[in-house]
Design a protein around this motif. Sequence first.
Motif, PDB file in Angstrom:
ATOM      1  N   ALA A 177      48.755  44.239  63.448  1.00  0.00           N
ATOM      2  CA  ALA A 177      49.372  44.829  62.263  1.00  0.00           C
ATOM      3  C   ALA A 177      49.602  43.809  61.150  1.00  0.00           C
ATOM      4  CB  ALA A 177      50.703  45.483  62.643  1.00  0.00           C
ATOM      5  N   MET A 178      49.816  42.544  61.519  1.00  0.00           N
ATOM      6  CA  MET A 178      50.172  41.537  60.523  1.00  0.00           C
ATOM      7  C   MET A 178      49.003  40.688  60.038  1.00  0.00           C
ATOM      8  SD  MET A 178      53.839  40.059  61.771  1.00  0.00           S
ATOM      9  CE  MET A 178      55.324  41.063  61.753  1.00  0.00           C
ATOM     10  N   ALA A 179      47.885  40.747  60.719  1.00  0.00           N
ATOM     11  CA  ALA A 179      46.767  39.855  60.391  1.00  0.00           C
ATOM     12  C   ALA A 179      46.391  39.903  58.915  1.00  0.00           C
ATOM     13  CB  ALA A 179      45.554  40.189  61.267  1.00  0.00           C
ATOM     14  N   GLU A 180      46.166  41.101  58.403  1.00  0.00           N
ATOM     15  CA  GLU A 180      45.722  41.222  57.010  1.00  0.00           C
ATOM     16  C   GLU A 180      46.817  40.869  56.003  1.00  0.00           C
ATOM     17  OE1 GLU A 180      43.863  44.578  53.953  1.00  0.00           O
ATOM     18  OE2 GLU A 180      43.712  44.864  56.122  1.00  0.00           O
ATOM     19  N   PRO A 181      48.036  41.435  56.127  1.00  0.00           N
ATOM     20  CA  PRO A 181      49.064  41.068  55.140  1.00  0.00           C
ATOM     21  C   PRO A 181      49.456  39.604  55.179  1.00  0.00           C
ATOM     22  CG  PRO A 181      49.991  42.467  56.862  1.00  0.00           C
ATOM     23  CD  PRO A 181      48.516  42.496  57.034  1.00  0.00           C
ATOM     24  N   VAL A 182      49.463  38.976  56.377  1.00  0.00           N
ATOM     25  CA  VAL A 182      49.795  37.556  56.463  1.00  0.00           C
ATOM     26  C   VAL A 182      48.692  36.718  55.816  1.00  0.00           C
ATOM     27  CG1 VAL A 182      50.083  35.602  58.043  1.00  0.00           C
ATOM     28  CG2 VAL A 182      51.322  37.723  58.458  1.00  0.00           C
ATOM     29  N   ALA A 183      47.435  37.082  56.060  1.00  0.00           N
ATOM     30  CA  ALA A 183      46.317  36.363  55.446  1.00  0.00           C
ATOM     31  C   ALA A 183      46.392  36.461  53.924  1.00  0.00           C
ATOM     32  CB  ALA A 183      44.987  36.919  55.960  1.00  0.00           C
ATOM     33  N   GLN A 184      46.719  37.648  53.435  1.00  0.00           N
ATOM     34  CA  GLN A 184      46.821  37.840  51.989  1.00  0.00           C
ATOM     35  C   GLN A 184      47.989  37.042  51.415  1.00  0.00           C
ATOM     36  OE1 GLN A 184      44.493  39.567  50.279  1.00  0.00           O
ATOM     37  NE2 GLN A 184      45.482  38.854  48.410  1.00  0.00           N
ATOM     38  N   SER A 185      49.098  37.013  52.153  1.00  0.00           N
ATOM     39  CA  SER A 185      50.267  36.265  51.706  1.00  0.00           C
ATOM     40  C   SER A 185      49.942  34.777  51.607  1.00  0.00           C
ATOM     41  CB  SER A 185      51.436  36.486  52.665  1.00  0.00           C
ATOM     42  OG  SER A 185      52.555  35.708  52.303  1.00  0.00           O
ATOM     43  N   ARG A 186      49.217  34.260  52.603  1.00  0.00           N
ATOM     44  CA  ARG A 186      48.858  32.839  52.576  1.00  0.00           C
ATOM     45  C   ARG A 186      47.897  32.537  51.437  1.00  0.00           C
ATOM     46  NH1 ARG A 186      47.839  31.928  59.052  1.00  0.00           N
ATOM     47  NH2 ARG A 186      50.024  31.732  59.651  1.00  0.00           N
ATOM     48  N   LYS A 187      46.989  33.474  51.181  1.00  0.00           N
ATOM     49  CA  LYS A 187      46.034  33.287  50.096  1.00  0.00           C
ATOM     50  C   LYS A 187      46.756  33.160  48.761  1.00  0.00           C
ATOM     51  CE  LYS A 187      42.015  35.484  47.921  1.00  0.00           C
ATOM     52  NZ  LYS A 187      41.110  36.672  47.937  1.00  0.00           N
ATOM     53  N   ASN A 188      47.825  33.922  48.616  1.00  0.00           N
ATOM     54  CA  ASN A 188      48.581  33.914  47.366  1.00  0.00           C
ATOM     55  C   ASN A 188      49.678  32.860  47.346  1.00  0.00           C
ATOM     56  OD1 ASN A 188      47.046  36.118  46.509  1.00  0.00           O
ATOM     57  ND2 ASN A 188      48.510  37.603  47.328  1.00  0.00           N
ATOM     58  N   SER A 189      49.817  32.132  48.460  1.00  0.00           N
ATOM     59  CA  SER A 189      50.929  31.178  48.559  1.00  0.00           C
ATOM     60  C   SER A 189      50.621  29.904  47.786  1.00  0.00           C
ATOM     61  CB  SER A 189      51.202  30.838  50.026  1.00  0.00           C
ATOM     62  OG  SER A 189      50.126  30.087  50.560  1.00  0.00           O
ATOM     63  N   GLY A 190      51.583  29.091  47.676  1.00  0.00           N
ATOM     64  CA  GLY A 190      51.482  27.844  46.947  1.00  0.00           C
ATOM     65  C   GLY A 190      52.820  27.588  46.298  1.00  0.00           C
ATOM     66  N   LEU A 191      53.039  26.380  45.878  1.00  0.00           N
ATOM     67  CA  LEU A 191      54.305  26.040  45.238  1.00  0.00           C
ATOM     68  C   LEU A 191      54.179  26.264  43.741  1.00  0.00           C
ATOM     69  CD1 LEU A 191      57.163  24.900  45.727  1.00  0.00           C
ATOM     70  CD2 LEU A 191      56.230  22.654  45.135  1.00  0.00           C
ATOM     71  N   ALA A 192      54.931  27.205  43.222  1.00  0.00           N
ATOM     72  CA  ALA A 192      54.934  27.482  41.780  1.00  0.00           C
ATOM     73  C   ALA A 192      55.942  26.556  41.113  1.00  0.00           C
ATOM     74  CB  ALA A 192      55.294  28.939  41.528  1.00  0.00           C
ATOM     75  N   VAL A 193      55.490  25.800  40.159  1.00  0.00           N
ATOM     76  CA  VAL A 193      56.312  24.781  39.503  1.00  0.00           C
ATOM     77  C   VAL A 193      56.659  25.229  38.089  1.00  0.00           C
ATOM     78  CG1 VAL A 193      56.380  22.387  38.719  1.00  0.00           C
ATOM     79  CG2 VAL A 193      55.263  22.958  40.885  1.00  0.00           C
ATOM     80  N   ASP A 194      57.935  25.084  37.738  1.00  0.00           N
ATOM     81  CA  ASP A 194      58.415  25.527  36.428  1.00  0.00           C
ATOM     82  C   ASP A 194      58.292  24.473  35.348  1.00  0.00           C
ATOM     83  OD1 ASP A 194      59.939  28.343  36.726  1.00  0.00           O
ATOM     84  OD2 ASP A 194      60.158  27.192  38.560  1.00  0.00           O
TER      85      ASP A 194
END
Length: 600
Positions: free
Chosen positions: A465-482
């Motif tokens: 159940a989590m494979a796809e949403p977790v993969a997508q979350s990691r793809k969009n992850s990263g440290l956003a700097v202000d």
Amino acid sequence: MGLEARFLLGVANSALGRPWRDRLDTAGAAQAMAIAQQTGLSDLLSRVLAGRGVGPEAAESYLDPTLRALLPEPFSLTAMKEATQRLADAVRKGETIAIFGDYDVDGACSSALLAEFLDYCGTSRLIHIPDRITEGYGPNSEAIRALAARGATLLVTVDCGTTSFEPFLEARRLGLDVIVLDHHQAPEILPEAIVVNPNRQDDVSGQGALCAAGVVFVALVALNRELRQRGFWNERLPPDLLLGLDLVALATVADVAPLTGLNRAFVVKGLALMKARGRIGLRALADVAGLNGPPRAYHLGFLLGPRINAGGRIGDAALGARLLLMRDDIEATSVATELDQLNGERQALEKLMVEEALGEAYKSLGAAEEGACVLACGADWQPGIVGLVASRLKEIFGRPAFAIALSGDIGTGSARSIAGVDLGKIVRAAVERGLLVKGGGHAMAAGVTILRDKLDDFRAYLEEAMAEPVAQSRKNSGLAVDGLLTASACAPNLVEDIEKAGPFGSGNPEPVFVLPEHKIVEVIPFGDDHLRIRVQAGDGARLELAAFRAARGPLGAALAQARGERAHLACTLSLDHWGGKARVKARLVDLAFCLKGVRQ
């Protein structure tokens, strides 16, 4: 496109394995410039606002959110009118109302909020907070029978009850009407009760981000209005509902509700109220917790909230709600001290359980740390602490995590999620598949009860159940700097300016700034697994940062390697008011080595 163009400072893989990106793209940078030009706000604050989707026309209202503008029409919530009329009937007739709350901060605040209003009305009320170990989460038939025996004719559950089918049948059999004021995800078929829950499937109010205390507050607005229409306030002044916003703010932050829209207004106004230290119980708790200076969302989530939760985790679950309603300083100090001691015991137990859970998690994930989620179990674990263990596992492994305490054939657990993975929905589906005895929650947190022999099947289901949403979350992850700063720029006036965009938390992330190419002068261990880092900019200015729970992790290893070298340091900034003087506190959240040939 070169590496340095795609990633901030060329950082594609930091010490914590994250790419760094500017929170603002080209359009966002233009938005920030427009905010600064049209409002006169500083460039840095304008960048922070633009990074949170705020435009020039909304900047001023965002900095001063009001309930008048954001509070919804209460009856837009499904079943609110029916619940309001039944509550008003009970108040007018002098019935005894039983309040059944959850054992966490949201449950304690919701229970106290409703009880305080009923006390003002002169209405007889009872409060029951279930014992986590002997009763478990939510209403149970035995407790309902006890409340009925004490004269209750109306049962109001807060922060629970949306899935309590059998207990409510018992309530009906005993002649009790039932109202649910909740916010957890709901099944299509609801129990026999008046269920007010913005997350029930037929609710279109758009208020699904509220915690239970927020739902209770909206209900009290409706009830106050209904009582006025019935002439109840003709002979007395109505209560000032705004005096309960300290409880709503505490619950909103502690329950990790997104700090956007109405929730943000609740917390802004609630923090202002808490600054006046008018509620005796919270004042006593703040004192024993060592809260210095004006309260911030951080203090609610990490100083006050854990102490109220401690009673429900390893002590008397009702202590928190009792403290919030107290009117005697001496009694409040005594209870606050007891909660503080319980919190210390909780911290010691948590440390032992996390160590054991880490061993199991590493063994389960393997050397490559593969898998969409982490699931760890322990036979001697304290059920009241598994949620904290799940939270630590989520932080360490960067994926959804479950921690389950096993007792005989039954396991009781909690789970914590990452952005983009709706945990409540996944757990509800597991219940419907027969993998869990019961379970529920919301997007970021959930609770489960499971049979031991279903653990392997449940683990397999979670991976699927989590494979796809977790993969997508990691793809969009990263440290956003202000933004980029130097050590000399990190002054109190700059932090005060940035904090105008707060309170920060879930849904309104705390701004992250990078100190580029600062020399790491010293790395000093302190406390339990923490590090103190002293850095120096090219102009000689120095700054001290703290890295919490980092000594034994990848951030600690990177700091040891970088000692004496220049590095990029990502941090958050806040103010400490110790001794009446404001000073900047910097918290290190990531680090990256300077790439050769990449200069800014």
